[in-house]
Design an enzyme around this catalytic site. Structure first.
Site, PDB file in Angstrom:
ATOM      1  N   GLU A 196      76.696  33.871  43.294  1.00 53.53           N
ATOM      2  CA  GLU A 196      75.784  33.258  42.035  1.00 53.53           C
ATOM      3  C   GLU A 196      75.346  34.432  41.301  1.00 53.53           C
ATOM      4  OE1 GLU A 196      72.633  30.744  43.886  1.00 53.53           O
ATOM      5  OE2 GLU A 196      74.194  29.319  44.430  1.00 53.53           O
ATOM      6  N   GLU A 202      78.823  26.009  48.371  1.00 52.80           N
ATOM      7  CA  GLU A 202      77.317  25.776  49.098  1.00 52.80           C
ATOM      8  C   GLU A 202      77.073  24.288  48.330  1.00 52.80           C
ATOM      9  OE1 GLU A 202      74.108  28.334  48.253  1.00 52.80           O
ATOM     10  OE2 GLU A 202      75.422  30.057  48.590  1.00 52.80           O
TER      11      GLU A 202
HETATM   12  C1  FCB Z   1      71.734  29.296  46.617  1.00 46.80           C
HETATM   13  C2  FCB Z   1      71.872  30.653  47.453  1.00 46.80           C
HETATM   14  C3  FCB Z   1      71.718  30.393  48.763  1.00 46.80           C
HETATM   15  C4  FCB Z   1      70.617  29.609  49.404  1.00 46.80           C
HETATM   16  C5  FCB Z   1      70.540  28.295  48.646  1.00 46.80           C
HETATM   17  C6  FCB Z   1      69.628  27.235  48.797  1.00 46.80           C
HETATM   18  O1  FCB Z   1      71.230  29.684  45.248  1.00 46.80           O
HETATM   19  O2  FCB Z   1      73.089  31.107  47.227  1.00 46.80           O
HETATM   20  O3  FCB Z   1      71.331  31.769  49.364  1.00 46.80           O
HETATM   21  O4  FCB Z   1      69.061  30.023  49.044  1.00 46.80           O
HETATM   22  O5  FCB Z   1      70.650  28.476  47.210  1.00 46.80           O
END
Ligand code: FCB
Length: 487
Positions: A210, A400
């Protein structure tokens, strides 16, 4: 008949080193995030929670038990992990020689690392950490878990970034993290070293996690709780640009230095993890809201991928690419795009933070919210997968997706609804999604928000370090082991 996922689909969980490793003794205090989380000013100003990462889950010591949960408890076949750069190189590597090429704009565009320098890097590396990371990867291998390794999931070594000095007096700070192009060069050394040292156990790499959170939260919004806590649009642009360049250089070096395969993805399949978000104008009849939503969508979702994949460096943020913003020599490659998707954002026009550009604010979530205050919107998953694939034509992984849900009331339905949308993207829209990594295996240190945010499929008791399954564990296991979602 269930909804079947493609053969070889990766079912896993995602974790980040800093968020899970500490907790049982061995502390890594040599990163910007460690200092940032402890800083008294930050705690006093409620920029960070005051929770200390050294009270975390203790994966550094308990990794065998935790990986067993990933395999046996959840029926996964893969896991996404990161290494912390500061654990491997707590001391600086600046004096280790490399060749650096520059493009006609003065940007680093090439880093060559002689074999002798990799040997020097090995002498400089902190061997107990190297050994522990090998043990972790070896255990994954033994369990049959394919590893997706993130090289940079946010903490920078202190010798690269003094976030407190940057926050307090940016003009005089000397270690300025991604603002400085020297960080690209040092990151290149670290990436080559990791590929050479661990390549026999890793085939799948994400260079950056990110990048837009690093630049946006760090340099556009001083209240975000992310280091270095500045509101400085020109540093935001510089950091985003340097991260895009760093991806390309690490991409090439990982490919060069990892020669061995341990899976069908081998020797090195290298991508970047991005977080395209779903945006909606708060009032669809307000021209200003619509314009603001489109602008934030462009900056957050498109802008950096255009740099990485197309060499389009829209550095004046005017949404068009002038001739001197075309930088094809900076495009090195990207084998896949990792998509992190969590929520929908409703955007309303607001006073501008960047001169001449539409300002915006996110309207707080009121319905279907998670503990983070994020709005649950599963349809956005399908939309973002389609969007990313249609624009960039790369295989995708959901790297994620998950929910902070301390009461354990919504996690199972969140999981099922989002997987349903992923399945539609694959089966109905033809988007090549290769895997799903749920955030997260365990409750963990949620950056500025600390331990209250409970994202784990397994609940962690931070006193005893005990892990307890949430209700979603059997749900996930059923899906992962059958490669299928029940109708
Ligand atoms: C994302 C991050 C991860 C975690 C999630 C909830 O933005 O990559 O490390 O904190 O959010």
């Amino acid at each position: 008949m269930g909804k079947v996922f493609p053969d070889g689909f990766l079912w896993g969980n995602a974790m980040a080193a800093f968020q899970v490793e500490m907790g049982l003794g061995e502390i890594d205090s040599k990163s910007d995030w460690y200092i940032w989380a402890h800083d008294k000013e930050n705690v006093k100003n409620s920029l960070v929670s005051g929770d200390c990462p050294e009270n975390g889950p203790g994966f550094w010591e308990l990794f065998r038990d935790d990986l067993k949960l990933a395999k046996e408890g959840l029926g996964g076949n893969s896991v996404r992990l990161s290494f912390d750069w500061s654990r491997i190189f707590p001391e600086q590597t600046r004096d280790i020689p490399v060749t650096v090429g520059f493009d006609s704009f003065g940007n680093v565009c090439d880093v060559g690392i002689p074999a002798d320098s990799v040997r020097l890097l090995d002498e400089r590396a902190y061997q107990p950490s190297v050994q522990r990371y090998r043990e972790i990867l070896t255990e994954c291998r033994r369990l049959g878990l394919t590893v997706l390794l993130t090289l940079y999931h946010w903490p920078l070594p202190l010798w690269v970034h003094d976030a407190i000095a940057c926050r307090d007096d940016f003009g005089h700070a000397v270690r300025r993290g991604w603002v400085d192009q020297t960080t690209i060069v040092e990151f290149a050394k670290y990436s080559a070293y990791v590929a050479k040292t661990f390549g026999d156990l890793v085939d799948l790499y994400a260079t950056l996690n990110e990048p837009m959170v690093v630049s946006g939260a760090g340099y556009l919004s001083k209240d975000s709780g992310f280091p270095p806590g500045l509101s400085d649009p020109s540093s935001f642009v510089e950091v985003s640009k340097n991260l895009a360049i760093a991806h390309g250089i690490a991409y090439e070096l990982v490919k060069k230095w990892d020669a061995s395969s341990c899976s069908a993805y081998g020797p090195a399949y290298v991508g970047v993890v991005h977080n395209p978000q779903y945006y909606k104008a708060f009032d669809k009849d307000s021209k200003d809201d619509v314009r603001a939503a489109r602008f934030v969508e462009y900056i957050q979702n498109e802008w950096i991928l255009n740099m990485i994949l197309k060499g389009d460096y829209d550095l004046n943020l005017n949404m068009t690419i002038e001739k001197d913003e075309q930088r094809p020599s900076l495009v090195k490659g990207c084998d896949f795009i990792g998509v992190n998707y969590y929520m929908r954002n409703r955007i309303r026009a607001a006073p501008s933070a960047i001169l001449g550009f539409p300002g915006y604010e996110t309207v707080p979530c009121t319905e279907n919210c998670t503990d983070m205050g994020w709005e649950i919107y599963p349809q956005g998953m399908r939309y973002e997968l389609n969007w990313t694939y249609n624009l960039y034509r790369r295989p995708l992984m959901v790297t994620e997706n998950g929910i902070a849900d301390a009461k354990d009331e919504k996690r199972s339905s969140y999981l099922l609804s989002h997987l349903g949308e992923i399945h539609k993207a694959i089966a109905e829209d033809g988007v090549p999604v290769k895997g799903y990594f749920h955030w997260s295996l365990l409750d963990n240190f949620e950056w500025a928000r600390g331990f209250k945010m409970r994202f784990g499929l397994y609940r962690v008791n931070y006193e005893t370090k005990e892990r307890k399954p949430t209700k979603a564990v059997p749900v996930y296991k059923q899906i992962a082991t059958t490669n299928m979602l029940e109708e």
